[in-house]
Scaffold this active site. Structure first.
Site, mmCIF file in Angstrom:
data_model
loop_
_atom_site.group_PDB
_atom_site.id
_atom_site.type_symbol
_atom_site.label_atom_id
_atom_site.label_comp_id
_atom_site.label_asym_id
_atom_site.label_seq_id
_atom_site.Cartn_x
_atom_site.Cartn_y
_atom_site.Cartn_z
ATOM 1 N N ASP A 31 -24.303 -20.703 -1.446
ATOM 2 C CA ASP A 31 -24.234 -19.329 -1.951
ATOM 3 C C ASP A 31 -25.638 -18.800 -2.212
ATOM 4 O OD1 ASP A 31 -21.594 -19.747 -1.860
ATOM 5 O OD2 ASP A 31 -21.220 -19.543 -4.028
ATOM 6 N N GLU A 33 -28.476 -19.601 -0.687
ATOM 7 C CA GLU A 33 -29.150 -19.197 0.555
ATOM 8 C C GLU A 33 -28.628 -17.849 1.027
ATOM 9 O OE1 GLU A 33 -29.808 -22.513 3.644
ATOM 10 O OE2 GLU A 33 -28.529 -23.399 2.101
ATOM 11 N N PHE A 34 -27.293 -17.693 0.930
ATOM 12 C CA PHE A 34 -26.668 -16.438 1.338
ATOM 13 C C PHE A 34 -27.264 -15.277 0.527
ATOM 14 C CE2 PHE A 34 -23.463 -13.143 1.086
ATOM 15 C CZ PHE A 34 -23.022 -13.045 2.393
ATOM 16 N N SER A 80 8.692 0.600 10.247
ATOM 17 C CA SER A 80 8.982 -0.606 9.468
ATOM 18 C C SER A 80 9.792 -1.564 10.340
ATOM 19 C CB SER A 80 9.689 -0.253 8.175
ATOM 20 O OG SER A 80 10.888 0.387 8.488
ATOM 21 N N GLU A 111 5.913 -15.406 12.875
ATOM 22 C CA GLU A 111 4.746 -15.243 12.008
ATOM 23 C C GLU A 111 5.166 -14.969 10.569
ATOM 24 O OE1 GLU A 111 3.013 -11.033 13.074
ATOM 25 O OE2 GLU A 111 3.524 -12.063 14.939
ATOM 26 N N LYS A 113 5.544 -12.948 7.087
ATOM 27 C CA LYS A 113 5.590 -11.559 6.632
ATOM 28 C C LYS A 113 4.794 -11.508 5.330
ATOM 29 C CE LYS A 113 8.729 -7.672 6.147
ATOM 30 N NZ LYS A 113 8.139 -7.055 4.978
ATOM 31 N N ASP A 115 3.130 -10.206 2.011
ATOM 32 C CA ASP A 115 3.636 -9.267 1.014
ATOM 33 C C ASP A 115 2.474 -8.530 0.356
ATOM 34 O OD1 ASP A 115 5.502 -7.929 -0.393
ATOM 35 O OD2 ASP A 115 5.991 -9.563 -1.769
ATOM 36 N N GLU A 172 -2.056 -6.568 6.932
ATOM 37 C CA GLU A 172 -1.606 -6.439 5.555
ATOM 38 C C GLU A 172 -2.767 -6.764 4.619
ATOM 39 O OE1 GLU A 172 1.443 -5.450 5.673
ATOM 40 O OE2 GLU A 172 2.354 -5.819 3.707
ATOM 41 N N TYR A 224 -1.832 -8.517 12.297
ATOM 42 C CA TYR A 224 -0.667 -8.937 13.067
ATOM 43 C C TYR A 224 -0.226 -7.969 14.162
ATOM 44 C CZ TYR A 224 1.210 -6.140 9.204
ATOM 45 O OH TYR A 224 1.431 -5.161 8.278
ATOM 46 N N LYS A 287 8.861 -11.636 16.779
ATOM 47 C CA LYS A 287 8.556 -10.560 17.733
ATOM 48 C C LYS A 287 8.698 -11.082 19.153
ATOM 49 C CE LYS A 287 5.151 -8.580 14.595
ATOM 50 N NZ LYS A 287 3.750 -8.536 14.197
ATOM 51 N N LYS A 311 13.986 -12.145 5.593
ATOM 52 C CA LYS A 311 13.463 -12.128 4.221
ATOM 53 C C LYS A 311 13.855 -13.397 3.487
ATOM 54 C CE LYS A 311 12.635 -8.231 2.387
ATOM 55 N NZ LYS A 311 11.610 -7.296 2.050
ATOM 56 N N CYS A 405 7.405 -6.849 -38.761
ATOM 57 C CA CYS A 405 6.587 -7.853 -38.076
ATOM 58 C C CYS A 405 7.107 -9.256 -38.403
ATOM 59 C CB CYS A 405 5.132 -7.717 -38.502
ATOM 60 S SG CYS A 405 4.104 -9.015 -37.802
ATOM 61 N N CYS A 408 4.093 -10.997 -40.574
ATOM 62 C CA CYS A 408 3.647 -10.565 -41.900
ATOM 63 C C CYS A 408 4.646 -9.656 -42.606
ATOM 64 C CB CYS A 408 2.287 -9.885 -41.797
ATOM 65 S SG CYS A 408 2.363 -8.291 -40.966
ATOM 66 N N CYS A 423 2.621 -3.900 -34.852
ATOM 67 C CA CYS A 423 2.451 -4.155 -36.285
ATOM 68 C C CYS A 423 1.137 -3.512 -36.704
ATOM 69 C CB CYS A 423 2.412 -5.659 -36.530
ATOM 70 S SG CYS A 423 1.824 -6.045 -38.196
ATOM 71 N N CYS A 429 -2.574 -9.478 -40.739
ATOM 72 C CA CYS A 429 -1.525 -10.154 -39.992
ATOM 73 C C CYS A 429 -2.177 -11.279 -39.184
ATOM 74 C CB CYS A 429 -0.833 -9.121 -39.093
ATOM 75 S SG CYS A 429 0.433 -9.782 -38.021
HETATM 76 S S1 IVH Z 1 4.790 -5.904 12.346
HETATM 77 C C1 IVH Z 1 6.203 -2.035 14.349
HETATM 78 N N1 IVH Z 1 4.156 -8.201 11.256
HETATM 79 O O1 IVH Z 1 6.124 -5.435 6.811
HETATM 80 C C2 IVH Z 1 6.102 -3.286 13.593
HETATM 81 N N2 IVH Z 1 4.636 -6.367 9.822
HETATM 82 O O2 IVH Z 1 8.748 -4.075 6.886
HETATM 83 C C3 IVH Z 1 4.965 -3.292 12.672
HETATM 84 N N3 IVH Z 1 4.350 -6.885 7.431
HETATM 85 O O3 IVH Z 1 4.999 -2.169 7.386
HETATM 86 C C4 IVH Z 1 4.989 -4.336 11.677
HETATM 87 N N4 IVH Z 1 3.730 -8.977 7.687
HETATM 88 O O4 IVH Z 1 3.438 -3.788 6.201
HETATM 89 C C5 IVH Z 1 4.500 -6.917 11.033
HETATM 90 N N5 IVH Z 1 3.523 -10.270 10.429
HETATM 91 C C6 IVH Z 1 3.869 -9.004 10.221
HETATM 92 C C7 IVH Z 1 3.962 -8.472 8.921
HETATM 93 C C8 IVH Z 1 4.359 -7.139 8.757
HETATM 94 C C9 IVH Z 1 3.959 -8.017 6.814
HETATM 95 C C10 IVH Z 1 4.731 -5.648 6.729
HETATM 96 C C11 IVH Z 1 4.107 -4.386 7.277
HETATM 97 C C12 IVH Z 1 5.232 -3.507 7.699
HETATM 98 C C13 IVH Z 1 6.373 -4.055 6.905
HETATM 99 C C14 IVH Z 1 7.655 -3.788 7.668
#
Ligand code: IVH
Length: 670
Positions: A31, A33-34, A80, A111, A113, A115, A172, A224, A287, A311, A405, A408, A423, A429
């Protein structure tokens, strides 16, 4: 080598080192050196403003404040994903894709998902030009300045790595568990509301107006989805591997799956293995790999037909409520806590879960003898989500919130407009008194080496320390009397207390436990006020002129210093030599060119941040005020000055000056 070449060399080198550290998790230099290389680059860039580059690695700390985010229309709408909750539904999706593509081999990419909150980045000629949030799917907010602070996102791509001239990459933005836990611990200490999960924390952080704060939060990003007119490959998987070569973080969990059995095994594996990941995930995404096949399958109005989300189930358990305890925090707030029959959930034993406040307790309608549902979904903190009504005994009575409380006995008060009861007996207290001492010595506050939570509690319980000033008069004998501590330990503690005197005004301010004054707030207030003594003299209006200080904080500060007990603590701390002002040199008046002038700042600026302008006004003897009145002498206006302010200033005949004029007023003759 001349300095121009060195600047370019250092930028490349630092980009590579950043990538090794934040994306590959494999640093190759220390760190230190960086930091030295970074300092060298900063110094050279300061000497060569003509080589300025907003995407230089030195620019990741965040600069100008944003008043509001500009909007941008997505080139490709951000859709989505359809959700499923069972393996059978995922299998169905794969079968449907296969039958819609007769004669084709269909390969699926599995892959994680992630969050967090989605982001679309646009690169042109290997440079990040824009970062836009999902928004309503059609238009999102431009958050480029905030995104630039995320160290794992490449700002410029390595030459010759084969990136297309123009492309969009989606991913994400996440707050890793570690950073999330640290943030919530800080917020808890500061008495601020906690983020329920890393997703809320990530999206909240991304929308903050001050990129310098965003830079400290520890956001990360996984990618992704690659879009654009010329992509490197004809399939999703290879495109993502290419993106990885350009420097983007692409999850190692991304895998090609050829059969339904492989898809099922992938789900079974990650259903549990995901718990070991450093970031929150709420499912998996499947996908269709081939872009040609994706094109054939197409989209519905809301989501692609070539992808589906699976999910994860939130883990839930039902367990009997033993009793509800009411706990007093250092700022006096009472938190109801459900004490449960211990139950195993996501690998940990849960015995207690916060019920947060009276409103939440009543919404859940918790009764004596109930069996409660506890969940650990995306949250690490177990959450009570309901009551198993089938197990509710007959004739139960609701659990009542306490009116006094529990420690007290003082009648509780409720701050208007807030859900919390507290309180008011701040100085009589015990849990409040001890809680404040514990907070004061903590690592992010005065960081007193040798005094941890337990020791602070013991000092308080024995009556050796009744307020934070007492810490500074502790003797070696008093320390040794605690659990018979040895000479060495006592020495270390006394040295720790001595060393804490120079932590600085901002940390002292946070350490004092003034309600609503958290770590970030304390920094801003310290910067704006310069010293604790000065802060004590500010009026409510002057306090509210400070960035992010609202009426609650302003009133809390005034109330705090109006109390003679707190004034006495401040006097004593000062007499013991505890530092109560920011670096005097940095704060010394620079000139008197603005003496007596009341100046309002409005809009966004090109050369300095609002905070910097505020500081300049003060350093030159002026006063920064928040709203325009007859007494205002001038308005320092940047881009997008609010229309209401503009009208008011014009009507009152108050001069409106731009930043260049302002800067020339400070340095007349230059
Ligand atoms: S693909 C058209 N891949 O999930 C498809 N989405 O419910 C575009 N997300 O809005 C999304 N991990 O924010 C894709 N490996 C992943 C993901 C991912 C998280 C989120 C993303 C999307 C939401 C859809």
């Amino acid at each position: 080598m001349d300095s121009t070449a060195r600047i370019f060399e250092l930028r490349d080198l630092l980009n590579t080192l950043n990538h090794q550290y934040y994306v590959l998790n494999a640093p190759t230099v220390s760190d230190q050196e960086f930091d030295m290389l970074m300092k060298e680059l900063e110094a050279l860039e300061a000497q060569h403003p003509e080589l300025d580059d907003p995407l230089s690695p030195t620019r990741r700390v965040g600069s100008d404040l944003t008043d509001s985010f500009e909007q941008f229309e997505h080139v490709y709408p951000m859709l989505s994903l359809a959700n499923t909750y069972t393996i059978a539904e995922v299998d169905d999706f794969v079968s449907r894709a296969k039958s819609a593509l007769p004669g084709d081999e269909v390969v699926i990419v599995g892959e994680m998902k992630f969050d967090g909150t989605s982001i679309a980045l646009t690169y042109e000629h290997g440079r990040l030009v824009r970062a836009v949030t999902r928004g309503d799917g059609t238009r999102g907010d431009v958050v480029t300045e905030n995104v630039k602070t995320i160290r794992s996102i490449p700002l410029t791509l390595p030459q010759g790595s084969g990136y297309p001239e123009v492309f969009e990459i989606r991913g994400e933005i996440v707050l890793p568990w570690k950073a999330f836990n640290r943030l919530n611990a800080e917020r808890e200490q500061a008495g601020e509301a906690l983020f329920a999960n890393p997703r809320n924390a990530a999206s909240g952080t991304l929308k903050m107006k001050d990129p310098t704060i965003v830079a400290t939060r520890g956001l990360d990003a996984y990618f992704y989805y690659l879009l654009g007119p010329q992509l490197p490959a004809d399939n999703h998987f290879d495109n993502m591997q290419a993106a990885r070569r350009w420097g983007f973080k692409v999850s190692d969990a991304m895998t090609l799956l050829k059969t339904i059995n492989e898809v099922d095994a992938y789900i079974n594996h990650w259903d549990t293995a995901r718990r070991e990941l450093p970031v929150a995930t709420d499912g998996l995404v499947f996908k269709v790999n081939s872009l040609r096949q994706q094109l054939n399958l197409g989209f519905t109005a809301k989501s692609p037909r070539w992808a589906i989300a699976y999910k994860f189930q939130a883990e839930r358990a039902a367990t009997p409520l033993r009793f509800v305890s009411f706990e007093v925090g250092r700022t006096g707030i009472i938190t109801p806590v459900a004490n449960l029959d211990p139950v195993l959930l996501s690998g940990t034993i849960v015995k207690r879960a916060s019920l947060h406040n009276q409103d939440i307790m009543e919404q859940l309608d918790i009764r004596h003898g109930d069996t409660l549902y506890v969940e650990k979904g995306g949250e690490i903190i177990p959450k009570i989500t309901g009551v198993d009504l089938a197990l509710r005994p007959e004739g139960t009575t609701p659990v009542e919130f306490v009116s006094h409380c529990p420690s007290c006995g003082t009648p509780l008060v409720r701050v208007e407009g807030e859900a919390a009861w507290s309180c008011p007996n701040k100085y009589g207290c015990k849990p409040q008194i001890c809680g404040r001492i514990e907070h004061f010595v903590g690592r992010r506050m005065m960081d007193i080496d040798g005094i941890g939570e337990e020791m602070a509690q013991a000092l308080c319980d024995r009556g050796l320390v009744e307020n934070v000033a007492d810490l500074y008069t502790l003797t070696a004998d008093q320390v040794k009397s605690l659990y018979l501590k040895g000479d060495k330990i006592a020495e270390r503690i006394l040295a720790g207390i001595e060393a804490s005197k120079t932590r600085g005004y901002d940390r002292l301010l946070y350490a004092l436990s003034i309600p609503y004054v958290g770590e970030t707030g304390a920094k801003k207030i310290a910067r704006a006020s310069g010293s604790l003594r000065r802060l004590m003299q500010l009026s409510e209006a002057e306090l509210m002129a400070i960035e992010d200080v609202g009426p609650n904080i302003a009133r809390a500060i005034i109330e705090y210093f109006a109390d003679p007990r707190n004034q006495a603590v401040v006097d004593r701390l000062e007499s013991y030599g505890v530092v109560m002002e920011t670096d005097t040199e940095a704060n010394a008046p620079v000139s008197d060119s603005l003496t007596g002038k009341s100046i309002v700042i409005s809009g966004t600026f090109a050369h300095h941040s609002r905070d910097e302008y505020k500081a300049m006004i003060e350093q030159h003897g002026g006063k920064n005020v928040s709203s325009i009145s007859k007494k205002t002498d001038m308005v320092l206006a940047g881009e997008n000055m609010g229309p209401a302010k503009l009208e008011k200033a014009t009507n009152l005949g108050i001069p409106i000056i731009d930043e260049d004029t302002f800067l020339s007023m400070l340095n007349p003759g230059q």
